[in-house]
Design an enzyme around this catalytic site. Sequence first.
Site, short mmCIF file in Angstrom:
data_model
loop_
_atom_site.label_atom_id
_atom_site.label_comp_id
_atom_site.label_asym_id
_atom_site.label_seq_id
_atom_site.Cartn_x
_atom_site.Cartn_y
_atom_site.Cartn_z
N ASP A 10 -44.15 12.17 -2.13
CA ASP A 10 -42.95 12.95 -2.39
C ASP A 10 -43.39 14.20 -3.15
OD1 ASP A 10 -40.56 13.97 -3.82
OD2 ASP A 10 -39.59 12.13 -3.13
N SER A 12 -42.00 15.82 -5.30
CA SER A 12 -41.60 15.79 -6.70
C SER A 12 -42.31 14.70 -7.49
CB SER A 12 -40.08 15.60 -6.82
OG SER A 12 -39.41 16.73 -6.29
N SER A 13 -43.30 14.08 -6.89
CA SER A 13 -44.11 13.08 -7.57
C SER A 13 -45.30 13.77 -8.23
CB SER A 13 -44.60 12.02 -6.57
OG SER A 13 -45.67 11.27 -7.10
N SER A 14 -45.32 13.75 -9.54
CA SER A 14 -46.40 14.45 -10.24
C SER A 14 -47.76 13.82 -9.98
CB SER A 14 -46.12 14.48 -11.75
OG SER A 14 -44.91 15.17 -12.00
#
Length: 200
Positions: A10, A12-14
């Site tokens: 994703d 937005s997954s750091s």
Amino acid sequence: MSGAIEFWFDFSSSYAYFAAKRIDALGARVGRPVLWRPFMLGTAFRETGARGLSTTPLKKDYARHDWARLARAGGFDFRLPEGHPLIALAATRAFYAIDEDSPAEAARFARAVFERYYIEGLDTTSARAMGDFAAGLGLDGDRIAAACESAAIKDKARVMSESAVARGVFGSPWFFVDDEPFWGHDRMAMMEDWIRTGGW
């Protein structure tokens, strides 16, 4: 793509950002191509009942500390965007719009999205913003922005997310090597050993 390392993530997954910084070099070391595959982590959360790190008490504080530590260790620029995590549906759709014509260009787009999001706070939620960003990479921004709003690409992004979960994907980053699953940035070294040794 036969023999590929499947890299599911994703935007937005750091932890996926840090994986994205290393996955191509890993693939080159073991002689495997990398198949970049964004999906919506929210689809997995609905299935598992889990919450993201950034919205979970205690885990949120630890994760932010860990991300900063990983950035320092790797010498990477890293700044969480305001409002993180954004729901990067438009970025995911844009990726698959590009991927239809050129997987290599889609992977280049994904790398650039990660860089801009985690350094300058790129808006990954807007089809128009994704089109403009793609245009800056020399791609057809208007076509990509329009594709993000098309039924076909919306369906493609949804199906890819659902298919990931159907295969057991519940976190980001996630990797498959010859159908062997590895969850997390911290399993990349194990995955490399698995490939080199033929598994155990």
